[in-house]
Scaffold this motif. Sequence first.
Motif, PDB file in Angstrom:
ATOM      1  N   THR A   1       0.824  -1.221   0.000  1.00  0.00           N
ATOM      2  CA  THR A   1       0.000   0.000   0.000  1.00  0.00           C
ATOM      3  C   THR A   1       0.855   1.266   0.000  1.00  0.00           C
ATOM      4  O   THR A   1       0.345   2.340   0.276  1.00  0.00           O
ATOM      5  CB  THR A   1      -0.941   0.027   1.224  1.00  0.00           C
ATOM      6  OG1 THR A   1      -0.146   0.004   2.419  1.00  0.00           O
ATOM      7  CG2 THR A   1      -1.904  -1.136   1.213  1.00  0.00           C
ATOM      8  N   THR A   2       2.131   1.126  -0.343  1.00  0.00           N
ATOM      9  CA  THR A   2       2.983   2.312  -0.364  1.00  0.00           C
ATOM     10  C   THR A   2       2.768   3.100  -1.652  1.00  0.00           C
ATOM     11  O   THR A   2       2.402   2.540  -2.684  1.00  0.00           O
ATOM     12  CB  THR A   2       4.472   1.939  -0.210  1.00  0.00           C
ATOM     13  OG1 THR A   2       4.850   1.072  -1.276  1.00  0.00           O
ATOM     14  CG2 THR A   2       4.725   1.269   1.127  1.00  0.00           C
ATOM     15  N   LEU A   3       2.987   4.401  -1.561  1.00  0.00           N
ATOM     16  CA  LEU A   3       2.756   5.319  -2.679  1.00  0.00           C
ATOM     17  C   LEU A   3       3.998   6.141  -2.944  1.00  0.00           C
ATOM     18  O   LEU A   3       4.788   6.408  -2.043  1.00  0.00           O
ATOM     19  CB  LEU A   3       1.628   6.301  -2.349  1.00  0.00           C
ATOM     20  CG  LEU A   3       0.299   5.751  -1.897  1.00  0.00           C
ATOM     21  CD1 LEU A   3      -0.614   6.902  -1.484  1.00  0.00           C
ATOM     22  CD2 LEU A   3      -0.330   4.949  -2.988  1.00  0.00           C
ATOM     23  N   MET A   4       4.133   6.582  -4.188  1.00  0.00           N
ATOM     24  CA  MET A   4       5.138   7.578  -4.552  1.00  0.00           C
ATOM     25  C   MET A   4       4.380   8.860  -4.884  1.00  0.00           C
ATOM     26  O   MET A   4       3.311   8.801  -5.495  1.00  0.00           O
ATOM     27  CB  MET A   4       5.940   7.133  -5.770  1.00  0.00           C
ATOM     28  CG  MET A   4       6.872   5.986  -5.503  1.00  0.00           C
ATOM     29  SD  MET A   4       7.980   5.610  -6.883  1.00  0.00           S
ATOM     30  CE  MET A   4       6.938   5.708  -8.294  1.00  0.00           C
ATOM     31  N   VAL A   5       4.930   9.986  -4.486  1.00  0.00           N
ATOM     32  CA  VAL A   5       4.313  11.275  -4.759  1.00  0.00           C
ATOM     33  C   VAL A   5       5.298  12.113  -5.556  1.00  0.00           C
ATOM     34  O   VAL A   5       6.447  12.289  -5.154  1.00  0.00           O
ATOM     35  CB  VAL A   5       3.936  12.007  -3.453  1.00  0.00           C
ATOM     36  CG1 VAL A   5       3.301  13.352  -3.749  1.00  0.00           C
ATOM     37  CG2 VAL A   5       3.014  11.148  -2.601  1.00  0.00           C
ATOM     38  N   ASP A   6       4.844  12.615  -6.707  1.00  0.00           N
ATOM     39  CA  ASP A   6       5.654  13.499  -7.552  1.00  0.00           C
ATOM     40  C   ASP A   6       4.775  14.685  -7.901  1.00  0.00           C
ATOM     41  O   ASP A   6       4.000  14.633  -8.847  1.00  0.00           O
ATOM     42  CB  ASP A   6       6.118  12.762  -8.805  1.00  0.00           C
ATOM     43  CG  ASP A   6       7.000  13.626  -9.704  1.00  0.00           C
ATOM     44  OD1 ASP A   6       7.373  14.744  -9.293  1.00  0.00           O
ATOM     45  OD2 ASP A   6       7.300  13.187 -10.827  1.00  0.00           O
ATOM     46  N   GLY A   7       4.865  15.738  -7.086  1.00  0.00           N
ATOM     47  CA  GLY A   7       3.970  16.880  -7.284  1.00  0.00           C
ATOM     48  C   GLY A   7       2.545  16.438  -7.009  1.00  0.00           C
ATOM     49  O   GLY A   7       2.218  15.992  -5.920  1.00  0.00           O
ATOM     50  N   LEU A   8       1.706  16.530  -8.016  1.00  0.00           N
ATOM     51  CA  LEU A   8       0.310  16.106  -7.878  1.00  0.00           C
ATOM     52  C   LEU A   8       0.083  14.664  -8.317  1.00  0.00           C
ATOM     53  O   LEU A   8      -1.011  14.147  -8.161  1.00  0.00           O
ATOM     54  CB  LEU A   8      -0.590  17.022  -8.716  1.00  0.00           C
ATOM     55  CG  LEU A   8      -0.654  18.471  -8.274  1.00  0.00           C
ATOM     56  CD1 LEU A   8      -1.480  19.280  -9.253  1.00  0.00           C
ATOM     57  CD2 LEU A   8      -1.227  18.580  -6.887  1.00  0.00           C
ATOM     58  N   LEU A   9       1.097  14.025  -8.880  1.00  0.00           N
ATOM     59  CA  LEU A   9       0.945  12.665  -9.383  1.00  0.00           C
ATOM     60  C   LEU A   9       1.253  11.669  -8.277  1.00  0.00           C
ATOM     61  O   LEU A   9       2.362  11.614  -7.764  1.00  0.00           O
ATOM     62  CB  LEU A   9       1.857  12.426 -10.585  1.00  0.00           C
ATOM     63  CG  LEU A   9       1.727  11.069 -11.258  1.00  0.00           C
ATOM     64  CD1 LEU A   9       0.334  10.904 -11.874  1.00  0.00           C
ATOM     65  CD2 LEU A   9       2.799  10.893 -12.315  1.00  0.00           C
ATOM     66  N   LEU A  10       0.240  10.885  -7.905  1.00  0.00           N
ATOM     67  CA  LEU A  10       0.382   9.825  -6.909  1.00  0.00           C
ATOM     68  C   LEU A  10       0.446   8.503  -7.667  1.00  0.00           C
ATOM     69  O   LEU A  10      -0.377   8.260  -8.549  1.00  0.00           O
ATOM     70  CB  LEU A  10      -0.816   9.821  -5.958  1.00  0.00           C
ATOM     71  CG  LEU A  10      -1.109  11.142  -5.245  1.00  0.00           C
ATOM     72  CD1 LEU A  10      -2.457  11.079  -4.538  1.00  0.00           C
ATOM     73  CD2 LEU A  10      -0.013  11.457  -4.263  1.00  0.00           C
ATOM     74  N   THR A  11       1.389   7.638  -7.313  1.00  0.00           N
ATOM     75  CA  THR A  11       1.536   6.365  -8.001  1.00  0.00           C
ATOM     76  C   THR A  11       1.678   5.255  -6.978  1.00  0.00           C
ATOM     77  O   THR A  11       2.490   5.348  -6.050  1.00  0.00           O
ATOM     78  CB  THR A  11       2.766   6.367  -8.930  1.00  0.00           C
ATOM     79  OG1 THR A  11       2.628   7.442  -9.865  1.00  0.00           O
ATOM     80  CG2 THR A  11       2.891   5.065  -9.693  1.00  0.00           C
ATOM     81  N   ALA A  12       0.880   4.194  -7.153  1.00  0.00           N
ATOM     82  CA  ALA A  12       0.958   3.025  -6.282  1.00  0.00           C
ATOM     83  C   ALA A  12       2.189   2.208  -6.649  1.00  0.00           C
ATOM     84  O   ALA A  12       2.507   2.042  -7.821  1.00  0.00           O
ATOM     85  CB  ALA A  12      -0.302   2.176  -6.441  1.00  0.00           C
ATOM     86  N   ASN A  13       2.871   1.681  -5.655  1.00  0.00           N
ATOM     87  CA  ASN A  13       4.010   0.798  -5.903  1.00  0.00           C
ATOM     88  C   ASN A  13       3.558  -0.609  -6.249  1.00  0.00           C
ATOM     89  O   ASN A  13       4.300  -1.354  -6.876  1.00  0.00           O
ATOM     90  CB  ASN A  13       4.943   0.777  -4.691  1.00  0.00           C
ATOM     91  CG  ASN A  13       5.693   2.078  -4.530  1.00  0.00           C
ATOM     92  OD1 ASN A  13       6.082   2.707  -5.515  1.00  0.00           O
ATOM     93  ND2 ASN A  13       5.905   2.504  -3.306  1.00  0.00           N
ATOM     94  N   ALA A  14       2.354  -0.998  -5.839  1.00  0.00           N
ATOM     95  CA  ALA A  14       1.836  -2.337  -6.112  1.00  0.00           C
ATOM     96  C   ALA A  14       1.547  -2.498  -7.600  1.00  0.00           C
ATOM     97  O   ALA A  14       1.094  -1.566  -8.261  1.00  0.00           O
ATOM     98  CB  ALA A  14       0.556  -2.580  -5.311  1.00  0.00           C
ATOM     99  N   THR A  15       1.804  -3.692  -8.119  1.00  0.00           N
ATOM    100  CA  THR A  15       1.497  -4.004  -9.512  1.00  0.00           C
ATOM    101  C   THR A  15       0.651  -5.271  -9.554  1.00  0.00           C
ATOM    102  O   THR A  15       0.672  -6.074  -8.618  1.00  0.00           O
ATOM    103  CB  THR A  15       2.772  -4.214 -10.348  1.00  0.00           C
ATOM    104  OG1 THR A  15       3.528  -5.288  -9.770  1.00  0.00           O
ATOM    105  CG2 THR A  15       3.619  -2.953 -10.396  1.00  0.00           C
TER     106      THR A  15
END
Length: 185
Positions: A39-53
């Motif tokens: 359930t970890t996330l990466m945040v790049d400005g306004l773009l949130l991306t899930a690490n799960a695939t």
Amino acid sequence: FSPTSQSCTRSGLSADATPNAQGCDSIITIDLEVIDLDTTLMVDGLLLTANATGVQYQWLDCDNGNQPIAGADQQSYLAPAAGSYGLRVSAGGCNEQSACVFVASTGLPTAQAGDAFPIVPNPAIGPFLIETRMPGTIRIHDARGQLVLVHQARAGRHTTDAVLAPGVYLARLDGLARAQRLLVE
């Protein structure tokens, strides 16, 4: 937990014996699959991306009681406004929710001298030019985080014939940490 309250933490077959009222044992075989959801996330400005695939995604509005955001069911989500957002990932009938992440600003990065792939014109109305110093895949996401365009780029200038609806997009070149903003009018 098994019928005798034995804790199961690994996938595989296990047997458990449980006595009945007459004192006879019943053997129960359990074929267990433990699903560990990231359930970890990466945040790049306004773009949130899930690490799960390889799972199902549902982005949540934490400021609205963790309500699901309509149409926000991709691995990435572009937050449209400042606020707190979370993610529910699901696989194999199990689901887990991430911690909520606060996006403090609706400001998007602007292209600066030295950026690896400027996009011009920006704002754009129709086709736009992407210039890259290295080959790679450019992925453009809309404000809901949905992938709307994939462009294979060589080093140099490329004109896309893509027609994008008016709005704000984020473009990312594989291998670079910084995304570029694209405004389509």
